[in-house]
Design a protein around this motif. Structure first.
Motif, mmCIF file in Angstrom:
data_model
loop_
_atom_site.group_PDB
_atom_site.id
_atom_site.type_symbol
_atom_site.label_atom_id
_atom_site.label_comp_id
_atom_site.label_asym_id
_atom_site.label_seq_id
_atom_site.Cartn_x
_atom_site.Cartn_y
_atom_site.Cartn_z
ATOM 1 N N ALA A 113 0.846 -1.207 0.000
ATOM 2 C CA ALA A 113 0.000 0.000 0.000
ATOM 3 C C ALA A 113 0.879 1.253 0.000
ATOM 4 C CB ALA A 113 -0.913 -0.017 1.224
ATOM 5 N N GLY A 114 1.951 1.212 0.780
ATOM 6 C CA GLY A 114 2.858 2.364 0.851
ATOM 7 C C GLY A 114 3.491 2.661 -0.497
ATOM 8 N N ARG A 115 3.849 1.566 -1.219
ATOM 9 C CA ARG A 115 4.470 1.758 -2.538
ATOM 10 C C ARG A 115 3.456 2.319 -3.520
ATOM 11 N NH1 ARG A 115 5.981 -2.973 -4.899
ATOM 12 N NH2 ARG A 115 6.000 -4.191 -3.003
ATOM 13 N N ALA A 116 2.189 1.791 -3.437
ATOM 14 C CA ALA A 116 1.143 2.267 -4.350
ATOM 15 C C ALA A 116 0.867 3.748 -4.101
ATOM 16 C CB ALA A 116 -0.120 1.439 -4.163
ATOM 17 N N ALA A 117 0.923 4.144 -2.819
ATOM 18 C CA ALA A 117 0.641 5.552 -2.488
ATOM 19 C C ALA A 117 1.890 6.424 -2.640
ATOM 20 C CB ALA A 117 0.118 5.629 -1.050
#
Ligand code: SF4
Ligand code: SF4
Length: 328
Positions: A113-117
């Motif tokens: 999720a952190g990478r996507a955001a």
């Protein structure tokens, strides 16, 4: 021999199955707690597996067991599970962290999720190395109190105390009604896991630190063939612990959780493999996950069979303890 490309898939399957099991145990224990504390009507039996979440009590029981030969009768499943996890680490590295622990699954999800955001960052080495010591400081604290400061008489008295008997419910309440400080720490750790890959597992978890130390004596390790390596650093990118696999011949660092994501993602077929100390040949890739799961299941079956799984405290007695000793 399983194909490298399916390692990640099987890893997710094992992680999800164990996470589902934990949710089931947690739900059953929550309903038992409601019944025992007088806030829920219908009775459900207390699941012994909830004791897997009590590693501090288990460490005390282990010390008492080693000194006196007495198996803990209050939380016997906790001691069984703890010894199984330590034995698994000794034989199959930190495969427990890589394949079983649900926090690893949550950390994977947070990282994705952190990478996507686009909020994920890579810690510079000047922060990474000092932060690695945090989990050892926490482990050292518990080890000092339990293994050095507490003698067998004080451990005996703690293990028999109402606090230890109700510690499973105290742990539940810790998460259900967290104090202000607990809430701030939990939100902080969650936020850090979105930004920094596997923040809890790599830097903070004292259980993982203990398993890492034990795993250093494991015969299994990831081996890199320098002749085959392109130095593309893909292995380090996918490694949950950010280990520079491309820079090592043998990955024997305590941070390696044996997840094999590096082996799965390496573009060269014959570059990375699992080796066993003293044997210069590749071991099957299923060895770590299958080994860890077999040790856990085997310990459970042996404990059930020999009467070392279920507590001697009847569920009705938990009712009395919860109502009398738990904070309102
Ligand atoms: S992914 Fe494989 S080829 Fe690339 S650096 Fe790592 S070990 Fe070498
Ligand atoms: S080095 Fe490989 S096996 Fe070890 S944690 Fe990193 S990706 Fe997993």
């Amino acid at each position: 021999m399983i194909d490298r490309s399916v390692i990640s898939f099987y890893r997710k399957v094992v992680q999800c199955l164990y996470a589902a099991f934990c949710i089931m145990v947690g739900w059953q224990f929550y309903n038992f707690y409601l019944w025992a504390s007088g806030t829920g009507a219908s009775y459900v039996p207390r699941p012994a597996a909830v004791e897997a979440f009590l590693p501090i009590s288990a460490l005390m029981s282990l010390k008492r067991f080693l000194f006196t030969g007495k198996w803990d009768a209050i939380h016997p499943a906790g001691l069984t599970f703890f010894i199984a996890v330590l034995s698994g680490a000794l034989l199959f590295r930190r495969g427990f962290c890589g394949y079983v622990c649900p926090v690893g699954l949550l950390s994977d999800a947070a990282e994705r999720a952190g990478r996507a955001a686009r909020v994920s960052v890579k810690l510079p080495r000047c922060l990474h190395y000092p932060l690695l010591s945090v989990k050892y400081v926490l482990l050292g604290f518990f080890a000092y109190i339990i293994l050095v400061k507490m003698d067998i008489a004080s451990i005996e008295s703690f293990l028999q105390s109402p606090y230890n008997i109700t510690v499973d419910a105290r742990m539940l309440l810790f998460f259900l009604s967290p104090s202000g400080i607990t809430l701030v720490v939990m939100v902080g750790l969650l936020a850090a896991s979105f930004v920094i890959k596997h923040f809890w597992c790599t830097y903070c978890c004292p259980y993982g630190a203990l398993l890492g130390i034990v795993a250093m004596f494991s015969p299994l390790y990831v081996h890199r063939d320098e002749q085959e390596c392109r130095h593309c650093k893909r292995c380090q990118e996918v490694c949950p612990a950010g280990i520079s696999v491309w820079d090592m011949e043998k990955v024997r660092v305590p941070e390696c959780i044996g997840c094999l994501e590096c082996v799965a993602s390496c573009p060269e077929d014959r570059c990375l493999r699992i080796n066993a100390a003293g044997m210069d040949r590749a071991m099957p890739l299923w060895l770590i996950p299958a080994g860890v799961v077999t040790v856990l299941m085997g310990a459970w079956l042996v404990a059930l069979w020999t009467g070392h799984w279920h507590t001697i405290i009847p569920d009705q007695a938990f009712q009395v303890f919860y109502r009398r000793f738990l904070p309102n």
